[in-house]
Every structure is written in structure tokens, then in C-alpha cells.
Design a protein around this motif. Structure first.
Motif, PDB file in Angstrom:
ATOM      1  N   ASP A 155       3.028  -8.446   0.922  1.00  0.00           N
ATOM      2  CA  ASP A 155       2.276  -9.687   1.170  1.00  0.00           C
ATOM      3  C   ASP A 155       2.923 -10.548   2.246  1.00  0.00           C
ATOM      4  OD1 ASP A 155       0.448  -8.989  -0.884  1.00  0.00           O
ATOM      5  OD2 ASP A 155       1.863  -9.736  -2.374  1.00  0.00           O
ATOM      6  N   MET A 156       3.341  -9.900   3.349  1.00  0.00           N
ATOM      7  CA  MET A 156       3.913 -10.584   4.517  1.00  0.00           C
ATOM      8  C   MET A 156       5.233 -11.286   4.214  1.00  0.00           C
ATOM      9  SD  MET A 156       2.246  -9.768   7.117  1.00  0.00           S
ATOM     10  CE  MET A 156       2.930 -10.912   8.301  1.00  0.00           C
ATOM     11  N   LYS A 157       5.898 -10.874   3.143  1.00  0.00           N
ATOM     12  CA  LYS A 157       7.217 -11.415   2.817  1.00  0.00           C
ATOM     13  C   LYS A 157       8.306 -10.472   3.315  1.00  0.00           C
ATOM     14  CE  LYS A 157       6.275 -11.903  -1.606  1.00  0.00           C
ATOM     15  NZ  LYS A 157       6.348 -12.294  -3.048  1.00  0.00           N
ATOM     16  N   LEU A 158       9.509 -11.004   3.443  1.00  0.00           N
ATOM     17  CA  LEU A 158      10.664 -10.185   3.759  1.00  0.00           C
ATOM     18  C   LEU A 158      11.056  -9.356   2.539  1.00  0.00           C
ATOM     19  CD1 LEU A 158      12.606 -12.972   5.659  1.00  0.00           C
ATOM     20  CD2 LEU A 158      11.679 -10.910   6.708  1.00  0.00           C
ATOM     21  N   VAL A 177      11.695 -18.141   5.376  1.00  0.00           N
ATOM     22  CA  VAL A 177      10.506 -18.496   6.156  1.00  0.00           C
ATOM     23  C   VAL A 177       9.657 -19.544   5.446  1.00  0.00           C
ATOM     24  CG1 VAL A 177      10.433 -16.281   7.345  1.00  0.00           C
ATOM     25  CG2 VAL A 177       9.213 -16.552   5.184  1.00  0.00           C
ATOM     26  N   ALA A 178      10.162 -20.099   4.355  1.00  0.00           N
ATOM     27  CA  ALA A 178       9.405 -21.135   3.634  1.00  0.00           C
ATOM     28  C   ALA A 178       9.180 -22.337   4.554  1.00  0.00           C
ATOM     29  CB  ALA A 178      10.168 -21.562   2.387  1.00  0.00           C
ATOM     30  N   GLY A 179       7.955 -22.819   4.588  1.00  0.00           N
ATOM     31  CA  GLY A 179       7.623 -23.967   5.417  1.00  0.00           C
ATOM     32  C   GLY A 179       7.447 -23.635   6.887  1.00  0.00           C
ATOM     33  N   ARG A 180       7.452 -22.351   7.217  1.00  0.00           N
ATOM     34  CA  ARG A 180       7.265 -21.925   8.607  1.00  0.00           C
ATOM     35  C   ARG A 180       5.933 -21.198   8.756  1.00  0.00           C
ATOM     36  NH1 ARG A 180      12.081 -22.436  11.459  1.00  0.00           N
ATOM     37  NH2 ARG A 180      13.922 -22.739  10.132  1.00  0.00           N
ATOM     38  N   TYR A 181       5.434 -21.186   9.979  1.00  0.00           N
ATOM     39  CA  TYR A 181       4.159 -20.530  10.249  1.00  0.00           C
ATOM     40  C   TYR A 181       4.342 -19.018  10.284  1.00  0.00           C
ATOM     41  CZ  TYR A 181      -0.015 -18.871  12.662  1.00  0.00           C
ATOM     42  OH  TYR A 181      -1.162 -18.195  12.988  1.00  0.00           O
ATOM     43  N   VAL A 182       3.788 -18.342   9.294  1.00  0.00           N
ATOM     44  CA  VAL A 182       3.755 -16.880   9.268  1.00  0.00           C
ATOM     45  C   VAL A 182       2.311 -16.465   9.498  1.00  0.00           C
ATOM     46  CG1 VAL A 182       4.158 -14.797   7.924  1.00  0.00           C
ATOM     47  CG2 VAL A 182       5.714 -16.743   7.692  1.00  0.00           C
ATOM     48  N   ALA A 183       2.040 -15.925  10.682  1.00  0.00           N
ATOM     49  CA  ALA A 183       0.679 -15.530  11.032  1.00  0.00           C
ATOM     50  C   ALA A 183       0.228 -14.384  10.143  1.00  0.00           C
ATOM     51  CB  ALA A 183       0.621 -15.130  12.495  1.00  0.00           C
ATOM     52  N   LYS A 184      -0.964 -14.486   9.596  1.00  0.00           N
ATOM     53  CA  LYS A 184      -1.507 -13.450   8.723  1.00  0.00           C
ATOM     54  C   LYS A 184      -2.296 -12.439   9.546  1.00  0.00           C
ATOM     55  CE  LYS A 184       0.025 -15.768   5.191  1.00  0.00           C
ATOM     56  NZ  LYS A 184       1.265 -15.323   4.506  1.00  0.00           N
ATOM     57  N   PRO A 185      -2.003 -11.158   9.422  1.00  0.00           N
ATOM     58  CA  PRO A 185      -2.740 -10.142  10.183  1.00  0.00           C
ATOM     59  C   PRO A 185      -4.205 -10.102   9.774  1.00  0.00           C
ATOM     60  CG  PRO A 185      -0.702  -9.241   9.265  1.00  0.00           C
ATOM     61  CD  PRO A 185      -0.928 -10.566   8.606  1.00  0.00           C
ATOM     62  N   GLU A 186      -5.084 -10.174  10.748  1.00  0.00           N
ATOM     63  CA  GLU A 186      -6.514 -10.044  10.520  1.00  0.00           C
ATOM     64  C   GLU A 186      -6.924  -8.643  10.969  1.00  0.00           C
ATOM     65  OE1 GLU A 186      -8.544 -13.253  12.443  1.00  0.00           O
ATOM     66  OE2 GLU A 186      -7.428 -14.804  11.348  1.00  0.00           O
ATOM     67  N   GLU A 187      -7.431  -7.850  10.037  1.00  0.00           N
ATOM     68  CA  GLU A 187      -7.713  -6.445  10.328  1.00  0.00           C
ATOM     69  C   GLU A 187      -8.971  -6.290  11.178  1.00  0.00           C
ATOM     70  OE1 GLU A 187      -7.038  -2.979   7.447  1.00  0.00           O
ATOM     71  OE2 GLU A 187      -9.238  -3.210   7.426  1.00  0.00           O
ATOM     72  N   LEU A 188      -8.874  -5.387  12.155  1.00  0.00           N
ATOM     73  CA  LEU A 188     -10.017  -4.977  12.957  1.00  0.00           C
ATOM     74  C   LEU A 188     -10.120  -3.463  12.878  1.00  0.00           C
ATOM     75  CD1 LEU A 188     -10.033  -6.928  16.357  1.00  0.00           C
ATOM     76  CD2 LEU A 188     -11.613  -7.165  14.452  1.00  0.00           C
ATOM     77  N   VAL A 189     -11.335  -2.957  12.766  1.00  0.00           N
ATOM     78  CA  VAL A 189     -11.547  -1.521  12.730  1.00  0.00           C
ATOM     79  C   VAL A 189     -12.370  -1.120  13.943  1.00  0.00           C
ATOM     80  CG1 VAL A 189     -12.447   0.438  11.442  1.00  0.00           C
ATOM     81  CG2 VAL A 189     -11.459  -1.516  10.213  1.00  0.00           C
ATOM     82  N   LEU A 190     -11.794  -0.245  14.756  1.00  0.00           N
ATOM     83  CA  LEU A 190     -12.497   0.287  15.912  1.00  0.00           C
ATOM     84  C   LEU A 190     -13.335   1.467  15.442  1.00  0.00           C
ATOM     85  CD1 LEU A 190     -12.903   0.367  19.022  1.00  0.00           C
ATOM     86  CD2 LEU A 190     -10.870   1.833  19.138  1.00  0.00           C
ATOM     87  N   GLU A 191     -14.643   1.296  15.487  1.00  0.00           N
ATOM     88  CA  GLU A 191     -15.553   2.310  14.961  1.00  0.00           C
ATOM     89  C   GLU A 191     -15.677   3.468  15.946  1.00  0.00           C
ATOM     90  OE1 GLU A 191     -16.631   2.255  12.016  1.00  0.00           O
ATOM     91  OE2 GLU A 191     -16.230   0.176  11.416  1.00  0.00           O
ATOM     92  N   LYS A 192     -15.154   4.621  15.531  1.00  0.00           N
ATOM     93  CA  LYS A 192     -15.229   5.844  16.317  1.00  0.00           C
ATOM     94  C   LYS A 192     -15.347   6.993  15.317  1.00  0.00           C
ATOM     95  CE  LYS A 192     -12.711   5.890  20.137  1.00  0.00           C
ATOM     96  NZ  LYS A 192     -11.604   5.887  21.131  1.00  0.00           N
ATOM     97  N   PRO A 193     -15.587   8.221  15.779  1.00  0.00           N
ATOM     98  CA  PRO A 193     -15.570   9.346  14.824  1.00  0.00           C
ATOM     99  C   PRO A 193     -14.289   9.378  13.992  1.00  0.00           C
ATOM    100  CG  PRO A 193     -16.477  10.073  16.919  1.00  0.00           C
ATOM    101  CD  PRO A 193     -16.017   8.657  17.121  1.00  0.00           C
TER     102      PRO A 193
END
Length: 648
Positions: free
Chosen positions: A360-363, A385-401
Motif C-alpha cells: 500500500d505504497m509504504k516502505l 514519510v508521514a505528513g509528506r506527499y506520496v503520489a499514488k500510482p494511477e493505473e493505465l492499461v494500454l489496450e492491445k492483443p
């Protein structure tokens, strides 16, 4: 909310080497801290009471903690005592106090109980004096005196002759010894030329795999067994096979490996039962049994295979995360799968798993897993990292075979009405992967106002053999996927300024960075790290070497100059218009320094803005376990270079 600063990496405490005591009452693990005064690291040893879950510090501030759980107690390598050719050990009690144990005239890699009379020791030996352990003190001194006369010379007569992180290995072998628990005399049980790669013990027998060679170590391993009653090693199997792991299970000899017939030498291993000299397929699968999901906040010894009294447990990459599976002889069962990676683990006899994991994006912290219930036991990195900006990954799916999974990190204080620069980060391998876990370098870029995006193109791990197949395809389908993913990111996030794109990557990611700037000018700046530019020199110089043309299945691996050159970024160097930074290390034997020099020189001559930063004494692992100040310098160089062109 505060930023993730570049030097915050000095506050992280990576965890490693988790083991469980013989009676299952204690779990031990190591934490590592930066020692900026000495530009090095120190380590602490911790224990966890399995009944109360209480965490206790046993040893603090050691230069290195290398420990072994034996029947008699905790054996710790004494890194302060030095005598050439010897390894010293101390016993450690539960109060953290040490007493002298013994020393061995061996360069010990591991030690374990074999039976009541002997320890089993794996040690690095050299063919120049393979029986150093049998020499008296006078003869040992004479040996080193003779070596000192030639210390200004290096002689190679084998291949491979170097290995990343180990340096010169010409003549080296991993050998097995039985060491008496009474007088600590060592007896060699493997031949002087056998390089043991894996081994396991069952009663009075030792199952092992390795390569027996004098001048050239090939890719294929043989299987051997030592019978203590017979006092001899017997070769059980010697067909063309790459062995990844080997172990006993309920009286059977199990080999995890590949015959390289369907997907070549890069294909994932299958489980075979070795009987009467034949490999019988036990379980067909397409896992790679190691932690392939990359991060720059790990450090220390880990393991990917663990046995308890009944079964075998293995780490493997599944899609974009690292999970733990159980082998019971008939099937593989997933026993730990969370949003992140299991980095190291041990298992009690009742099946309770203790895992060092990044969830969950923790060390990294230690987690206890019982009946799919996951409890966090430590908080060593919780406040960093408490109180710091930890960017959350936003998933993207490239649609291909074959779908391509990737992620986007938004910049700190993101405003959808503004335009932002962006950095494409490409992973190494290629049979590795990125996932939605904490990466320090990506987080500092997000904190400094960048979009960051990354993906797992074809060739990556975790998706099976077909997805990972790059035979004769380097720079083709992988390049296509990365460019298509970049297009998708720009389409989905119009806040990214397409005129301010940067690209970076290390190892294979460095290769792809070099390839990209030779094939497109869409990136405003690039930073290539520990990269490959010329496959002809990479094959003939590096420790990876001849494996590449074998894995590519070229028609003739000794006459494949055209094939190697066609997939070399150097072939296209005169197309480069992108300002490019090179990061490399003097002792990188995986992607050697000439790979950077060859690409840098024509770019400099052609008048393209470029810079080459070489780290003395570092190797291929600079970004992950290089010296602390060197790691910060690397981050500064990359970030400042990209900022010069993307923000200037």
C-alpha cells in the motif's frame, strides 16, 4: 503536506534477512541505516517473539550483520577480525552479547548444521589454491607472499572472469565442505572445478546443481548428490538444462528449471521430479521465482525459496506484484498476495508466514500472515514519510492483443488547469517489472512538480513466457509498447506539456533510453544509466556476455555480428539530437563502462549537449545499494539535468 526530499533516502531503513528459529519461537531480521560520516551503512539485528509479537533490538550499529541460525544458537560473522583467507564467527545470545566461536580457513558464504558431527559450509575457493584450508600456517603465509609479488598483474584464463559486485572471479568456484564441530577441520566434498549454484539437504544427503568447468562456464547445469554414508558425489543428470532451484520434497528430488525448447533460454522454469536419471514433469507453470518488481529502497540479503517441515514456499512475480506460493508436490497455491511486494520471508512449521513487504505504497515492514489475515508487526519506517506527499500510482492499461499495464504519478499540489513537465522511467531487466510500490526517485520527481509515468512493456516479467519473449526483438515491440504508452498518457493527462518530456532508465532501461533517442526526438532531455550501447562489446566484455546471443537464439552465437549490431543503439547514434546525461560506474561488470563511453563520444563530437558522470568504486547496483552519498549524487545529477531542459 511536505515534499519527499532527495536526501530523505538517508532516513529509510530497509529490512532484510528474515529467519525463524528452530523452535519457531523467534523471528529475526536485519535493518540497514545510512552512515553518512563514513559514507557507508550500519545494520541492526532485531527479534520478534512469535507468541506476543513483541519486537526487540538485539544488536545495533554493526558494520554488517550476517547471521546463521544453528542448533547451538545464533552464529554471527565477525567483520572486525581480519586474516587473509579466513572467516571469523561469534555466538550471539538473546541479550545481544557476543562470545568468540571459531574461525575457518575458508571464505564462507553460508553455514548450516549437517548432522550432529558436522556443519555444511559453502565457500568461495580459487583454483590457484583450492585446498588452502589444508595448508599449515607457514604454507598459507607463503601462498599469500607469492601472490603479493604479482599484485600489480591480473591474469585471466577463464570465462567468466569478472562478476558484478564480486569483481575479478577468474578461478573462483563455490565449493561445499563438511566442517567438524569438534576441531573445526574442513573437508572438501565437491571437486575443485565444480561451481555449485544451488543445494539442499535431506538427512545424510546433499542435492546440488552446478557447472563443472576448467576454462569456460556454460549456461547449462548438471545435478549431483552427495551421500555421506558413501562419502562421494554422484552425477545424477547432465542433459541440456538451466537449473534455477533444486530441493528435496518428501523424499523426492525436485528440480526447477528449463530445457529452453519452447521459449528459449529465457523461459520460466517448470518443476521436475528427478527419478532414475530422468526428469518427470511435476508442475507446469510460467512463473519466474524471484522478486522481479523493482524498487530503490531495498538493501540486504533476501531469499526466494524457503522450506518448512512439510512444504516449499517461493517468491514469484505475478502481473505487477510479488507474491508467495506454496509447493506441495502436486500444485502451487498462492498463500500471500497483497497490494505490493513480498521482499523476503520465512515460514513456521505450522505454515505461518513472516514477510518483509512493501504494501500500500509504504516502505518495508514485517508482516505476519495467518489464514489470509495480514498483521503489521513493525513500524520502523512508518514515520519517515508521514505528513509528506506520496503520489499514488494511477493505473493505465494500454489496450492491445497483449495488454500493457502502467501507472502515472501526479505532481505535488496538482492543479488540473496548469501544464506540467513529465518524466518517463523505464525499468531494467528486461525480465523485471514495475509495480504500484514506493520508488524514491519517482516520488522526489513528483514532489518537485513532475508527472511521472512508467509501464511494463512486452519483455517484462510477471505475465508469462509469451509476454516476456524478446528473442530477436530488442528495440522493436518493446519500443513500440513504450511509445504507445507514452501516447496514451498524453491523451489521458492533457495537463502534461508534450514539449517538456524527459526519459530515463537503468540497465535495460538505459539500453531503451539510448535506443529511444536514436529513433525519436520527442523527448526534450534524457538520462541514461548503466546502459548498453553496443551488443558486440557487451557480449565480449560483460559478465552477462555470451548469455545474450544464446537467449536470442541467433543462428550462430559465435558469428552473430550483424544481429548484434542491428539491435545496438550505437548503430543509430548519429541520429541523436536529444541532450543526454550518462551515469555509469567503474566497477559495473554487468553493463561495463565502455558502453557509456562509446555512446558518449560521438554525441559529444556531434555537438549535442551531453555529460558523463562516472562513479569510482561503484557497480551496477549504484542506485540500490551504492554508498549513500553516491546515491544522492546520482539523484542530483539526473534530476538537475532533466530540470535544466524541462523546467529551464
Amino acid at each position: 503536506m511536505k515534499e519527499i526530499k532527495r536526501d530523505l533516502i538517508f532516513k529509510y531503513r530497509p529490512l532484510s534477512n528474515i529467519q525463524i528459529s528452530k523452535d519457531d519461537k523467534k523471528v529475526y531480521f536485519v535493518s540497514t541505516s545510512a552512515d553518512l560520516k563514513n559514507n557507508d551503512y550500519t545494520q541492526d539485528l532485531w527479534s520478534i517473539d512469535t507468541a506476543s509479537n513483541e519486537v526487540t533490538g538485539l544488536v545495533k550499529g554493526m558494520k554488517r550483520v550476517d547471521y546463521f541460525l544453528l542448533n547451538k544458537g545464533i552464529l554471527v560473522r565477525d567483520t572486525d577480525k581480519k586474516k587473509e583467507g579466513y572467516t571469523f564467527f561469534n555466538w550471539l545470545n538473546e541479550k545481544g552479547k557476543t562470545v568468540k566461536a571459531f574461525s575457518l580457513p575458508l571464505d564462507v558464504n553460508s553455514i548450516r548444521d549437517f548432522n550432529s558431527a558436522y556443519y555444511l559450509v559453502a565457500a568461495t575457493t580459487n583454483r590457484s589454491c583450492p585446498n588452502f584450508h589444508e595448508l599449515d600456517e607457514k604454507a598459507q603465509k607463503a601462498y599469500f607472499k607469492a601472490r603479493k609479488k604479482d599484485e600489480d598483474y591480473v591474469v585471466f584464463d577463464e570465462y567468466p572472469f569478472v562478476y558484478n559486485g564480486a569483481g575479478i572471479i577468474n578461478g573462483n568456484r563455490t565449493s561445499l565442505f563438511l566442517v567438524s564441530k569438534k576441531n573445526f577441520k574442513a573437508k572438501r566434498i565437491t571437486s575443485e572445478t565444480l561451481d555449485v549454484e544451488n543445494f539442499d539437504v535431506d538427512g545424510e544427503k546433499i542435492l546440488m546443481s552446478g557447472v563443472d568447468f576448467e576454462h569456460f562456464k556454460g549456461k547449462w547445469s548438471a545435478v549431483y548428490e552427495y551421500d555421506h554414508k558413501e562419502k562421494k558425489v554422484v552425477k545424477l543428470y547432465d542433459d541440456k538444462m538451466e537449473v534455477y532451484r533444486i530441493f528435496y520434497h518428501k523424499g523426492n528430488r525436485i528440480v526447477l528449471g528449463t530445457f529452453a525448447k519452447e521459449w528459449g533460454a529465457i523461459e520460466s522454469g517448470k518443476f521436475y521430479c528427478l527419478k532414475d536419471g530422468k526428469m518427470e514433469l511435476a508442475i507446469d507453470c510460467e512463473y519466474s521465482f524471484y522478486n522481479a518488481v523493482l524498487s530503490d529502497v531495498r538493501y540486504g540479503k533476501t531469499r526466494s525459496l524457503v522450506k518448512n517441515k512439510d512444504d516449499v514456499y517461493l517468491l514469484t512475480c505475478a502481473k505487477n506484484q510479488t507474491i508467495i506460493v506454496r509447493y506441495d508436490g502436486d500444485r502451487l497455491t498462492t498463500v500471500f498476495e497483497q497490494n505490493g511486494t513480498a521482499d523476503d520471508f520465512c515460514v513456521s512449521d505450522d505454515g505461518t508466514i513472516y514477510s518483509i513487504a512493501m504494501l500500500d505504497m509504504k516502505l518495508e515492514e514485517v508482516y505476519k500472515v495467518t489464514d489470509n489475515k495480514v498483521d503489521q508487526l513493525t513500524t520502523l519506517n512508518q514515520d519517515v514519510v508521514a505528513g509528506r506527499y506520496v503520489a499514488k500510482p494511477e493505473e493505465l492499461v494500454l489496450e492491445k492483443p497483449m495488454e500493457v499495464y502502467g501507472w502515472v504519478l501526479k505532481p505535488k499540489d496538482y492543479d488540473p488547469s496548469k501544464k506540467y513537465p513529465a518524466i518517463l522511467d523505464i525499468h531494467g531487466g528486461p525480465r523485471c517489472a514495475y509495480g504500484p510500490i514506493f520508488m524514491h526517485e519517482m516520488q522526489i520527481w513528483a514532489s518537485e512538480g513532475y508527472f511521472v509515468f512508467f509501464c511494463n512493456p512486452r519483455g517484462s516479467d510477471g505475465r508469462g513466457n509469451a509476454f516476456g519473449d524478446l528473442r530477436r526483438k530488442y528495440g522493436t515491440i518493446d519500443y513500440e509498447d513504450i511509445m504507445d504508452f507514452t501516447d496514451l498518457v498524453l491523451e489521458r493527462y492533457p495537463q502534461i506539456d508534450k514539449e517538456r518530456l524527459g526519459v530515463t532508465g537503468g540497465s535495460y532501461g538505459g539500453y531503451m533510453t539510448n535506443w529511444i533517442v536514436g529513433h525519436t526526438d520527442r523527448f526534450k532531455a534524457a538520462a541514461t544509466q548503466r546502459s548498453i550501447s553496443n551488443w558486440i562489446t557487451e557480449v565480449t566484455i560483460s559478465d552477462y556476455g555470451i548469455d545474450f546471443p544464446i537467449e536470442m537464439e541467433f543462428d550462430d552465437v559465435t558469428h552473430c555480428e550483424k544481429e548484434l549490431w542491428d539491435c545496438s543503439p550505437l548503430k543509430y547514434v548519429n541520429n541523436v539530437k536529444t541532450p543526454i546525461l550518462f551515469i555509469h560506474s567503474t566497477e559495473d561488470y554487468r553493463c561495463t563502462l565502455p558502453e557509456a563511453l562509446q555512446f558518449y563520444t560521438p554525441i559529444r563530437i556531434n555537438g549535442i549537449d551531453t555529460k558523463l558522470v562516472i562513479f569510482k568504486g561503484e557497480n551496477h547496483e549504484l542506485s540500490r545499494n551504492g554508498k549513500p552519498l553516491h546515491r544522492l549524487k546520482r539523484l542530483d545529477e539526473i534530476t538537475d539535468w532533466l530540470s535544466k531542459y524541462l523546467k529551464g
